[in-house]
Write a protein that holds these residues in place. Structure first.
Motif, PDB file in Angstrom:
ATOM      1  N   TYR A  37      17.051  64.879 -11.889  1.00 10.73           N
ATOM      2  CA  TYR A  37      16.223  64.201 -10.819  1.00 10.73           C
ATOM      3  C   TYR A  37      16.250  62.896 -10.444  1.00 10.73           C
ATOM      4  CZ  TYR A  37      11.804  62.430  -8.427  1.00 10.73           C
ATOM      5  OH  TYR A  37      10.863  61.681  -7.680  1.00 10.73           O
TER       6      TYR A  37
ATOM      7  N   VAL B  73       7.500  64.653 -12.163  1.00  9.14           N
ATOM      8  CA  VAL B  73       8.383  63.390 -11.767  1.00  9.14           C
ATOM      9  C   VAL B  73       7.600  62.409 -12.680  1.00  9.14           C
ATOM     10  CG1 VAL B  73       9.105  64.482  -9.762  1.00  9.14           C
ATOM     11  CG2 VAL B  73       6.986  63.014  -9.956  1.00  9.14           C
TER      12      VAL B  73
ATOM     13  N   ALA C 223       6.357  65.926  -6.958  1.00  8.48           N
ATOM     14  CA  ALA C 223       7.719  65.636  -6.451  1.00  8.48           C
ATOM     15  C   ALA C 223       7.108  64.854  -5.044  1.00  8.48           C
ATOM     16  CB  ALA C 223       8.629  66.536  -6.105  1.00  8.48           C
TER      17      ALA C 223
ATOM     18  N   THR D 235       7.823  60.559  -5.196  1.00  2.00           N
ATOM     19  CA  THR D 235       9.278  60.531  -5.052  1.00  2.00           C
ATOM     20  C   THR D 235       9.372  59.354  -4.179  1.00  2.00           C
ATOM     21  OG1 THR D 235       9.720  62.465  -5.589  1.00  2.00           O
ATOM     22  CG2 THR D 235      11.221  61.411  -4.135  1.00  2.00           C
TER      23      THR D 235
ATOM     24  N   ALA E  70      13.334  59.725   0.122  1.00  2.00           N
ATOM     25  CA  ALA E  70      12.256  60.518  -0.531  1.00  2.00           C
ATOM     26  C   ALA E  70      12.554  61.975   0.323  1.00  2.00           C
ATOM     27  CB  ALA E  70      11.050  59.922  -0.152  1.00  2.00           C
TER      28      ALA E  70
ATOM     29  N   HIS F 263       9.827  56.133  -6.188  1.00  2.00           N
ATOM     30  CA  HIS F 263      10.753  55.893  -7.131  1.00  2.00           C
ATOM     31  C   HIS F 263      12.122  55.469  -6.205  1.00  2.00           C
ATOM     32  CE1 HIS F 263       8.528  57.641  -9.931  1.00  2.00           C
ATOM     33  NE2 HIS F 263       8.403  58.988  -9.658  1.00  2.00           N
ATOM     34  N   CYS F 264      12.132  56.047  -4.852  1.00 10.28           N
ATOM     35  CA  CYS F 264      13.217  55.615  -3.903  1.00 10.28           C
ATOM     36  C   CYS F 264      13.057  54.341  -3.620  1.00 10.28           C
ATOM     37  CB  CYS F 264      13.060  56.644  -2.630  1.00 10.28           C
ATOM     38  SG  CYS F 264      13.680  58.407  -3.193  1.00 10.28           S
TER      39      CYS F 264
ATOM     40  N   THR G 181      15.335  63.921  -1.433  1.00 15.01           N
ATOM     41  CA  THR G 181      15.016  64.324  -2.550  1.00 15.01           C
ATOM     42  C   THR G 181      14.124  65.413  -2.840  1.00 15.01           C
ATOM     43  OG1 THR G 181      15.684  61.980  -3.370  1.00 15.01           O
ATOM     44  CG2 THR G 181      14.640  63.172  -4.998  1.00 15.01           C
ATOM     45  N   THR G 182      12.865  65.040  -2.198  1.00 13.06           N
ATOM     46  CA  THR G 182      11.874  65.991  -2.271  1.00 13.06           C
ATOM     47  C   THR G 182      11.958  67.463  -1.925  1.00 13.06           C
ATOM     48  OG1 THR G 182      10.286  64.185  -1.832  1.00 13.06           O
ATOM     49  CG2 THR G 182       9.235  66.514  -1.546  1.00 13.06           C
TER      50      THR G 182
ATOM     51  N   TRP H  50      13.476  68.982  -4.714  1.00 14.59           N
ATOM     52  CA  TRP H  50      12.669  69.292  -6.141  1.00 14.59           C
ATOM     53  C   TRP H  50      11.229  69.658  -5.763  1.00 14.59           C
ATOM     54  CZ3 TRP H  50      14.858  68.716 -10.727  1.00 14.59           C
ATOM     55  CH2 TRP H  50      16.090  68.191 -10.875  1.00 14.59           C
TER      56      TRP H  50
ATOM     57  N   VAL I 116      17.813  60.755  -7.151  1.00 15.03           N
ATOM     58  CA  VAL I 116      16.928  59.800  -6.343  1.00 15.03           C
ATOM     59  C   VAL I 116      17.944  58.366  -6.372  1.00 15.03           C
ATOM     60  CG1 VAL I 116      15.015  57.940  -6.658  1.00 15.03           C
ATOM     61  CG2 VAL I 116      14.699  60.476  -7.329  1.00 15.03           C
TER      62      VAL I 116
END
Length: 346
Positions: A244, A195, A316, A320, A302, A323-324, A305-306, A309, A248
């Motif tokens: 990915y 990521v 990840a 993550t 997160a 990023h979120c 998503t995690t 991924w 997110v």
């Protein structure tokens, strides 16, 4: 006395452990996150054919091209340091004639001073020159040649196309393309097998960071250099990271929309459910309320998503959440997905 990058990192890790009673343990890395090891000197040179080479130190990557008369160097990461010259000398003893800056960040060009001399022409985007002028640094000499949109560097038998397509990471970050070897270098966007680094790789413009994936895919390339981690990438790596990032984005958007829905047993993200306890504990503290709101939405994003991924991309479970958080904020202020902070129907 010389220290390898590995020994420095080991020392940093030891110091971190020495000052902490516990260290977070993350999930094992997938095999796709790993690349070939560096040599005993702390670097690795990989040939892409026809005079194009990647120079890697395990964390950072640069690129160089050998012509019949000289070497064109792309970036000069300080972690590689003196090994930049050692890596070039492992291939050729020709002098460096050109140095190209991908962008102004010191972690990618902070060793430029080791290469710069009166015979080396430094090339960068005009915005990179401007950013460097704001924080003058002897380790990052200003460029001699700048451009606005595109610049074609032709040196003997090598041709490198430099394109600016907007602030995909920071102002001046360029696309560096060698058409003969089909090598594309775009720093701090795609991280093959991983990521991205924290907060969309510290992107100043999240919308352009997302768009950058499509811009990358417009090029005809066999090898992709992202500037970080162990290995070069291929087209599939770009497509995987694009998926990915889309996840997110989608999960952050869903979280905002859920926060604008009435509370019920299946919706713990309703704004009233989130904000009520925070307001009770922190009367009139608007920042506490908003920080708690964003944190709750980012954590939901997160987690979802995690779960998908983890085991597919390295880190990840490390980045993550960041990023979120970045996309929850970007969706609000860039895309206008305001949830309970938008105009409500009467």
């Amino acid at each position: 006395m010389r220290f390898s990058l590995a020994s420095v990192l080991l020392s940093v890790a030891w110091l971190a452990c020495a000052h902490s009673n516990s260290v977070t343990t993350y999930a094992p890395l997938p095999s796709t996150a790993s690349g070939p090891p560096v040599n005993s000197e702390g670097f690795r040179v990989q040939s892409f054919g026809e005079g194009a080479y990647m120079l890697a130190d395990g964390i950072y990557q640069s690129l160089f091209f050998v012509t019949p008369k000289s070497v064109i160097m792309i970036d000069a990461p300080p972690t590689t340091g003196e090994n930049i010259l050692a890596g070039i000398r492992s291939v050729t003893h020709l002098p460096i004639s050109h140095l190209v800056y991908s962008h102004h960040h010191a972690d990618h060009i902070g060793a430029a001073y080791l290469l710069a001399n009166k015979d080396v022409t430094i090339i960068a985007h005009e915005l990179t020159a401007y950013e460097l002028s704001l924080t003058p640094d002897a380790h990052r000499p200003p460029p001699h040649v700048t451009f606005k949109d595109s610049y074609t560097l032709r040196v003997d038998n090598q041709t490198i196309q430099l394109d600016y397509k907007g602030p995909v990471h920071d102002p001046g970050n360029i696309f560096i393309y060698a058409p003969k070897q089909k090598v594309l270098m775009v720093i701090d966007i795609v991280f093959p097998g991983w990521v991205p680094f924290a907060s969309l790789a510290e992107a100043q413009n999240p919308t352009m960071f997302i768009k950058a994936h499509d811009l990358i895919l417009e090029y005809d390339f066999d090898y992709y250099i992202g500037g970080h981690v162990d290995r070069a990438g291929v087209r599939k790596d770009v497509l995987i990271q694009q998926d990915y990032i889309q996840d997110v984005y989608n999960n952050a958007r869903t979280a905002i929309l859920l926060s604008n829905s009435p509370p019920n047993a299946t919706n713990p993200l309703s704004a009233s459910t989130i904000l009520g306890p925070i307001e009770a504990a922190n009367p009139d503290n608007a920042w506490a309320m908003f920080a708690g709101y964003v944190d709750t939405l980012a954590q939901y994003c997160a987690n979802v998503t995690t779960e998908k991924w983890l085991g597919k991309l390295g880190g990840a479970d490390v980045y993550t959440y960041s990023h979120c958080e970045a996309l929850v904020e970007s969706l609000r202020i860039d895309y206008g997905v305001l949830g309970p902070f938008g105009v409500q129907p009467s």
